[in-house]
Design a protein around this motif. Structure first.
Motif, PDB file in Angstrom:
ATOM      1  N   GLY A 226      11.004  50.371 -50.159  1.00 25.49           N
ATOM      2  CA  GLY A 226      11.348  49.061 -50.696  1.00 25.49           C
ATOM      3  C   GLY A 226      12.796  48.667 -50.497  1.00 25.49           C
ATOM      4  O   GLY A 226      13.298  47.756 -51.156  1.00 25.49           O
ATOM      5  N   LEU A 227      13.503  49.324 -49.558  1.00 26.72           N
ATOM      6  CA  LEU A 227      14.905  48.986 -49.301  1.00 26.72           C
ATOM      7  C   LEU A 227      15.043  47.779 -48.377  1.00 26.72           C
ATOM      8  O   LEU A 227      16.009  47.033 -48.468  1.00 26.72           O
ATOM      9  CB  LEU A 227      15.636  50.193 -48.682  1.00 26.72           C
ATOM     10  N   VAL A 228      14.081  47.620 -47.486  1.00 18.11           N
ATOM     11  CA  VAL A 228      14.096  46.501 -46.543  1.00 18.11           C
ATOM     12  C   VAL A 228      12.771  45.765 -46.649  1.00 18.11           C
ATOM     13  O   VAL A 228      11.700  46.388 -46.594  1.00 18.11           O
ATOM     14  CB  VAL A 228      14.301  46.987 -45.097  1.00 18.11           C
ATOM     15  N   SER A 229      12.821  44.461 -46.811  1.00 16.73           N
ATOM     16  CA  SER A 229      11.596  43.647 -46.835  1.00 16.73           C
ATOM     17  C   SER A 229      11.963  42.224 -46.443  1.00 16.73           C
ATOM     18  O   SER A 229      12.462  41.449 -47.248  1.00 16.73           O
ATOM     19  CB  SER A 229      10.930  43.674 -48.213  1.00 16.73           C
ATOM     20  N   VAL A 230      11.744  41.879 -45.169  1.00 12.41           N
ATOM     21  CA  VAL A 230      12.089  40.559 -44.653  1.00 12.41           C
ATOM     22  C   VAL A 230      10.965  40.047 -43.766  1.00 12.41           C
ATOM     23  O   VAL A 230      10.167  40.820 -43.220  1.00 12.41           O
ATOM     24  CB  VAL A 230      13.408  40.587 -43.833  1.00 12.41           C
ATOM     25  N   ALA A 231      10.918  38.727 -43.622  1.00 13.59           N
ATOM     26  CA  ALA A 231      10.031  38.073 -42.665  1.00 13.59           C
ATOM     27  C   ALA A 231      10.890  37.278 -41.690  1.00 13.59           C
ATOM     28  O   ALA A 231      11.878  36.650 -42.086  1.00 13.59           O
ATOM     29  CB  ALA A 231       9.042  37.150 -43.377  1.00 13.59           C
ATOM     30  N   LEU A 232      10.505  37.307 -40.433  1.00  6.02           N
ATOM     31  CA  LEU A 232      11.210  36.583 -39.389  1.00  6.02           C
ATOM     32  C   LEU A 232      10.226  35.643 -38.701  1.00  6.02           C
ATOM     33  O   LEU A 232       9.190  36.089 -38.198  1.00  6.02           O
ATOM     34  CB  LEU A 232      11.808  37.541 -38.357  1.00  6.02           C
ATOM     35  N   VAL A 233      10.539  34.356 -38.705  1.00  7.36           N
ATOM     36  CA  VAL A 233       9.708  33.370 -38.001  1.00  7.36           C
ATOM     37  C   VAL A 233      10.424  33.033 -36.699  1.00  7.36           C
ATOM     38  O   VAL A 233      11.402  32.289 -36.686  1.00  7.36           O
ATOM     39  CB  VAL A 233       9.508  32.095 -38.841  1.00  7.36           C
ATOM     40  N   PRO A 234       9.967  33.586 -35.567  1.00  7.47           N
ATOM     41  CA  PRO A 234      10.670  33.409 -34.296  1.00  7.47           C
ATOM     42  C   PRO A 234      10.226  32.144 -33.564  1.00  7.47           C
ATOM     43  O   PRO A 234       9.175  31.568 -33.880  1.00  7.47           O
ATOM     44  CB  PRO A 234      10.267  34.664 -33.516  1.00  7.47           C
ATOM     45  N   PRO A 235      10.989  31.714 -32.559  1.00  8.32           N
ATOM     46  CA  PRO A 235      10.579  30.543 -31.770  1.00  8.32           C
ATOM     47  C   PRO A 235       9.374  30.812 -30.881  1.00  8.32           C
ATOM     48  O   PRO A 235       8.602  29.908 -30.588  1.00  8.32           O
ATOM     49  CB  PRO A 235      11.832  30.232 -30.941  1.00  8.32           C
ATOM     50  N   ILE A 236       9.209  32.072 -30.441  1.00  8.58           N
ATOM     51  CA  ILE A 236       8.079  32.455 -29.593  1.00  8.58           C
ATOM     52  C   ILE A 236       7.074  33.205 -30.455  1.00  8.58           C
ATOM     53  O   ILE A 236       7.441  34.132 -31.176  1.00  8.58           O
ATOM     54  CB  ILE A 236       8.525  33.372 -28.435  1.00  8.58           C
ATOM     55  N   GLU A 237       5.808  32.801 -30.407  1.00  9.68           N
ATOM     56  CA  GLU A 237       4.812  33.468 -31.244  1.00  9.68           C
ATOM     57  C   GLU A 237       4.726  34.943 -30.886  1.00  9.68           C
ATOM     58  O   GLU A 237       4.497  35.294 -29.723  1.00  9.68           O
ATOM     59  CB  GLU A 237       3.437  32.812 -31.101  1.00  9.68           C
ATOM     60  N   PRO A 238       4.904  35.825 -31.863  1.00 14.80           N
ATOM     61  CA  PRO A 238       4.949  37.265 -31.582  1.00 14.80           C
ATOM     62  C   PRO A 238       3.556  37.840 -31.296  1.00 14.80           C
ATOM     63  O   PRO A 238       2.541  37.312 -31.748  1.00 14.80           O
ATOM     64  CB  PRO A 238       5.541  37.855 -32.862  1.00 14.80           C
ATOM     65  N   GLU A 239       3.553  38.958 -30.563  1.00 15.74           N
ATOM     66  CA  GLU A 239       2.322  39.671 -30.288  1.00 15.74           C
ATOM     67  C   GLU A 239       2.569  41.164 -30.485  1.00 15.74           C
ATOM     68  O   GLU A 239       3.562  41.698 -30.001  1.00 15.74           O
ATOM     69  CB  GLU A 239       1.831  39.415 -28.861  1.00 15.74           C
ATOM     70  N   LEU A 240       1.680  41.806 -31.210  1.00 20.80           N
ATOM     71  CA  LEU A 240       1.722  43.251 -31.396  1.00 20.80           C
ATOM     72  C   LEU A 240       0.406  43.840 -30.897  1.00 20.80           C
ATOM     73  O   LEU A 240      -0.638  43.181 -30.943  1.00 20.80           O
ATOM     74  CB  LEU A 240       1.910  43.616 -32.870  1.00 20.80           C
ATOM     75  N   GLU A 241       0.466  45.071 -30.415  1.00 22.46           N
ATOM     76  CA  GLU A 241      -0.761  45.713 -29.959  1.00 22.46           C
ATOM     77  C   GLU A 241      -1.744  45.891 -31.113  1.00 22.46           C
ATOM     78  O   GLU A 241      -2.956  45.838 -30.927  1.00 22.46           O
ATOM     79  CB  GLU A 241      -0.424  47.061 -29.325  1.00 22.46           C
ATOM     80  N   ALA A 242      -1.215  46.105 -32.299  1.00 19.56           N
ATOM     81  CA  ALA A 242      -2.048  46.207 -33.499  1.00 19.56           C
ATOM     82  C   ALA A 242      -1.485  45.257 -34.543  1.00 19.56           C
ATOM     83  O   ALA A 242      -0.323  44.875 -34.492  1.00 19.56           O
ATOM     84  CB  ALA A 242      -2.063  47.640 -34.028  1.00 19.56           C
ATOM     85  N   SER A 243      -2.321  44.850 -35.516  1.00 17.57           N
ATOM     86  CA  SER A 243      -1.848  43.898 -36.517  1.00 17.57           C
ATOM     87  C   SER A 243      -0.754  44.483 -37.390  1.00 17.57           C
ATOM     88  O   SER A 243       0.088  43.756 -37.912  1.00 17.57           O
ATOM     89  CB  SER A 243      -3.022  43.437 -37.389  1.00 17.57           C
ATOM     90  N   ALA A 244      -0.760  45.811 -37.574  1.00 18.77           N
ATOM     91  CA  ALA A 244       0.269  46.476 -38.372  1.00 18.77           C
ATOM     92  C   ALA A 244       0.626  47.798 -37.714  1.00 18.77           C
ATOM     93  O   ALA A 244      -0.260  48.567 -37.323  1.00 18.77           O
ATOM     94  CB  ALA A 244      -0.227  46.707 -39.794  1.00 18.77           C
ATOM     95  N   VAL A 245       1.917  48.055 -37.572  1.00 22.15           N
ATOM     96  CA  VAL A 245       2.388  49.277 -36.917  1.00 22.15           C
ATOM     97  C   VAL A 245       3.291  50.034 -37.872  1.00 22.15           C
ATOM     98  O   VAL A 245       4.302  49.499 -38.344  1.00 22.15           O
ATOM     99  CB  VAL A 245       3.151  48.949 -35.613  1.00 22.15           C
ATOM    100  N   TRP A 246       2.925  51.292 -38.168  1.00 24.37           N
ATOM    101  CA  TRP A 246       3.778  52.182 -38.945  1.00 24.37           C
ATOM    102  C   TRP A 246       4.510  53.106 -37.975  1.00 24.37           C
ATOM    103  O   TRP A 246       3.901  53.725 -37.106  1.00 24.37           O
ATOM    104  CB  TRP A 246       2.945  53.030 -39.911  1.00 24.37           C
ATOM    105  N   ASP A 247       5.826  53.204 -38.134  1.00 24.00           N
ATOM    106  CA  ASP A 247       6.618  54.049 -37.234  1.00 24.00           C
ATOM    107  C   ASP A 247       7.869  54.497 -37.975  1.00 24.00           C
ATOM    108  O   ASP A 247       8.045  54.171 -39.162  1.00 24.00           O
ATOM    109  CB  ASP A 247       6.974  53.264 -35.966  1.00 24.00           C
ATOM    110  N   ASP A 248       8.757  55.167 -37.251  1.00 25.53           N
ATOM    111  CA  ASP A 248      10.011  55.576 -37.891  1.00 25.53           C
ATOM    112  C   ASP A 248      11.097  54.518 -37.744  1.00 25.53           C
ATOM    113  O   ASP A 248      12.247  54.731 -38.122  1.00 25.53           O
ATOM    114  CB  ASP A 248      10.504  56.909 -37.302  1.00 25.53           C
ATOM    115  N   ARG A 249      10.732  53.373 -37.147  1.00 23.64           N
ATOM    116  CA  ARG A 249      11.653  52.251 -36.977  1.00 23.64           C
ATOM    117  C   ARG A 249      10.830  50.969 -36.842  1.00 23.64           C
ATOM    118  O   ARG A 249       9.618  51.019 -36.589  1.00 23.64           O
ATOM    119  CB  ARG A 249      12.530  52.444 -35.739  1.00 23.64           C
TER     120      ARG A 249
END
Length: 309
Positions: free
Chosen positions: A150-173
């Motif tokens: 809970g140290l970081v929690s932000v949303a970013l609305v970019p100019p280009i619609e983003p695409e991820l290979e999966a809807s949610a990605v858990w990683d070390d970054r």
């Protein structure tokens, strides 16, 4: 004496009168021409100001609707809201991305997920944000970054619609692609208004090609001269001719993804009539001459909205 006898005196007098009258008419014509030229300039300036005001009205209406939505939420007992909202330019966006990319967690401590009105809210988002996850429901497509502590929690609305290979990605970054937020690679940005067109081909943040023009399109109708119906037909025809020139330019000069920005009505009409399918469409407030208007449109388009939960 001879002139009087031959009737020349009257002719000379009449000739002098005609020359004086001709001189008066010439001066009157020149003054009228100057006034007409000034009127054309004033009309063009008024049309530019009208376009600017129309864009500002659309922006204010959008802000008003968001405030109304927020007010309705408040009246239904929802006190949730973002702690901070900010539209960032390129420099601020790049700095924010660098900071987020520097965050390191355990093997699966950092969540990167797509959210917004067009995306189903993943369960993973609620697991780290609890009830605050509902805040993303009405956003445009965005990327949410949150860590499991809970140290970081932000949303970013970019100019280009983003695409991820999966809807949610858990990683070390956090997994953020700069191409969603910053000008990267070769692309085309085209500004379309009812009376102005400007196109730039870019390599990263450098413009390598430019093409632009203005068209004489009638402004708002005033009493006298034309009936309202005839005025609208003439104006609509002028806009159609302008958009046809814009279509030809886009057909010949687009390189890479096309980002189409400007007046929403002009953008939609151009895309519908020409079959052009831009990678992105956006309404921007950009007026003036084609080159300077394109620069403003570029700065306005490449903005990212930062929202802190």
């Amino acid at each position: 004496m001879l002139d009087k006898l031959l009737g020349r005196a009257a002719l000379k007098s009449r000739l002098a009168e005609l020359e004086d009258e001709n001189e008066r008419l010439r001066k009157r014509y020149e003054a009228e021409s100057e006034r007409r030229s000034e009127a054309v300039t004033d009309r063009q300036e008024a049309e530019r100001e009208q376009n600017k005001l129309e864009d500002r009205i659309a922006q204010l209406e959008g802000e008003l609707e968001r405030l109304r939505e927020r007010s309705r939420d408040d009246t239904t007992g929802s006190a949730l809201e973002f702690r901070r909202r900010e539209r960032m330019g390129l420099a601020e966006t790049e700095a924010a991305l660098e900071r987020l990319e520097s965050v390191r967690t355990g093997p699966e401590g950092a969540l990167t997920t797509l959210a917004g009105s067009d995306h189903p809210r993943p369960d993973a988002l609620e697991s780290v944000l609890d009830e605050r996850a509902s805040l993303v429901a009405d956003l445009e497509p965005c990327v949410v970054c949150a860590d499991d502590m809970g140290l970081v929690s932000v949303a970013l609305v970019p100019p280009i619609e983003p695409e991820l290979e999966a809807s949610a990605v858990w990683d070390d970054r956090f997994r953020l692609d700069p191409r969603w937020f910053l000008p990267r690679g070769r692309f085309t940005l085209a500004l379309v208004r009812a009376d102005l067109f400007a196109l730039g081909v870019y390599e990263d943040d450098d413009r390598v090609e430019f093409h632009g023009f203005e068209s004489d399109v009638k402004g708002s109708h005033s009493k006298g001269g034309f009936s309202q119906g005839r005025f609208e037909r003439i104006r609509d025809g002028q806009i159609a001719d302008h958009l046809e020139r814009a279509r030809d330019a886009l057909t010949e000069q687009v390189e890479g993804p096309l980002y189409l920005v400007g007046q929403r009505e002009a953008i939609d009409r151009l895309a519908e009539k020409s079959g052009i399918d831009p990678a992105e469409r956006a309404t921007v407030d950009a007026t003036g001459k084609p080159r300077s208007a394109l620069e403003d449109a570029y700065s306005d388009f490449f903005r990212t909205e930062l929202l802190v939960f």
